[in-house]
Structure formats: structure tokens, C-alpha cells
Design a protein around this motif. Sequence first.
Motif, PDB file in Angstrom:
ATOM      1  N   ILE A   1       0.842  -1.203   0.000  1.00  0.00           N
ATOM      2  CA  ILE A   1       0.000   0.000   0.000  1.00  0.00           C
ATOM      3  C   ILE A   1       0.874   1.250   0.000  1.00  0.00           C
ATOM      4  O   ILE A   1       0.598   2.223  -0.710  1.00  0.00           O
ATOM      5  CB  ILE A   1      -0.966  -0.018   1.199  1.00  0.00           C
ATOM      6  N   GLY A   2       1.958   1.214   0.766  1.00  0.00           N
ATOM      7  CA  GLY A   2       2.877   2.355   0.804  1.00  0.00           C
ATOM      8  C   GLY A   2       3.497   2.643  -0.554  1.00  0.00           C
ATOM      9  O   GLY A   2       3.598   3.800  -0.966  1.00  0.00           O
ATOM     10  N   VAL A   3       3.895   1.592  -1.274  1.00  0.00           N
ATOM     11  CA  VAL A   3       4.471   1.775  -2.620  1.00  0.00           C
ATOM     12  C   VAL A   3       3.417   2.356  -3.562  1.00  0.00           C
ATOM     13  O   VAL A   3       3.697   3.289  -4.329  1.00  0.00           O
ATOM     14  CB  VAL A   3       5.034   0.450  -3.167  1.00  0.00           C
ATOM     15  N   LEU A   4       2.206   1.813  -3.502  1.00  0.00           N
ATOM     16  CA  LEU A   4       1.133   2.331  -4.358  1.00  0.00           C
ATOM     17  C   LEU A   4       0.872   3.803  -4.067  1.00  0.00           C
ATOM     18  O   LEU A   4       0.706   4.609  -4.993  1.00  0.00           O
ATOM     19  CB  LEU A   4      -0.152   1.519  -4.174  1.00  0.00           C
ATOM     20  N   ASP A   5       0.830   4.143  -2.786  1.00  0.00           N
ATOM     21  CA  ASP A   5       0.579   5.537  -2.409  1.00  0.00           C
ATOM     22  C   ASP A   5       1.733   6.452  -2.829  1.00  0.00           C
ATOM     23  O   ASP A   5       1.500   7.543  -3.355  1.00  0.00           O
ATOM     24  CB  ASP A   5       0.351   5.645  -0.899  1.00  0.00           C
ATOM     25  N   ASP A   6       2.961   6.001  -2.595  1.00  0.00           N
ATOM     26  CA  ASP A   6       4.133   6.818  -2.967  1.00  0.00           C
ATOM     27  C   ASP A   6       4.155   7.101  -4.467  1.00  0.00           C
ATOM     28  O   ASP A   6       4.515   8.199  -4.891  1.00  0.00           O
ATOM     29  CB  ASP A   6       5.430   6.126  -2.570  1.00  0.00           C
ATOM     30  N   ARG A   7       3.767   6.117  -5.246  1.00  0.00           N
ATOM     31  CA  ARG A   7       3.773   6.267  -6.708  1.00  0.00           C
ATOM     32  C   ARG A   7       2.453   6.791  -7.253  1.00  0.00           C
ATOM     33  O   ARG A   7       2.309   6.957  -8.463  1.00  0.00           O
ATOM     34  CB  ARG A   7       4.087   4.928  -7.369  1.00  0.00           C
ATOM     35  N   LYS A   8       1.506   7.002  -6.345  1.00  0.00           N
ATOM     36  CA  LYS A   8       0.168   7.491  -6.717  1.00  0.00           C
ATOM     37  C   LYS A   8      -0.472   6.576  -7.771  1.00  0.00           C
ATOM     38  O   LYS A   8      -1.063   7.039  -8.748  1.00  0.00           O
ATOM     39  CB  LYS A   8       0.231   8.934  -7.194  1.00  0.00           C
ATOM     40  N   LEU A   9      -0.346   5.257  -7.535  1.00  0.00           N
ATOM     41  CA  LEU A   9      -0.903   4.278  -8.458  1.00  0.00           C
ATOM     42  C   LEU A   9      -2.301   3.860  -8.026  1.00  0.00           C
ATOM     43  O   LEU A   9      -2.511   3.498  -6.868  1.00  0.00           O
ATOM     44  CB  LEU A   9      -0.022   3.021  -8.510  1.00  0.00           C
TER      45      LEU A   9
END
Length: 107
Positions: A37-45
Motif C-alpha cells: 500500500i505504501g508503494v502504491l501511495d508513494d507512486r500514486k498508483l
Amino acid sequence: MTDDMEIIRSSGNIFRDLGHPYADREQLRALLAAKIIGVLDDRKLTVRAAHEVTGVAAADFSRIRKANLGRFTIDRLMTILSSLGQEVDILVHVHPRVTAIRSDLDP
């Protein structure tokens, strides 16, 4: 107001604190899902964009975002992180479980 409340220190694993039979596994799955979830949020995916990037079904990303992790093995979550360009290192410590005995709970 706080006179009738008891404060209990957490073990650091909410699943263990709640008596879940597979607490360590559930904690690891939750930590891996949080990283996804953190990666998705950081990349705004969005889940659809994450699908396009990784080939992992958008529905799987939706389940992870909703913490509906029943279908996911630890291996699967690690594979998803890898498909997001993340390197996963897991350090394992094995030791006897200590059971806390609290005298204030004894009859």
C-alpha cells in the motif's frame, strides 16, 4: 474518567494480543500488505495502474488495500512487492515463546 481503565502494554503483534492462533503469520502478511500500500501511495498508483505496471490483477490490489488478505500467502505478497520493484529482506529469529503470567488475573 481514566480511573476505571486498565492499560495493558502490547506485545507489538496485535494478532497475538487478540489470541489469534496464527499471529506471527498474520502479522507478517499485514506488514507486507502495508508495504505494498505504501508503494502504491508513494507512486500514486490506482489499482488499475498497478495492474498495468505489474500484471497483478487490479482486484488483488483492491483486496490488499481493504486488508482482505485471506487469499494471499506470504510468498504471493513478496512476489507482488518484487513486481513493484521492491527488494524484500526478511530476518527471522526463532526462540521459545514466553507466556506472560499475570498474578493479578489469578483467582
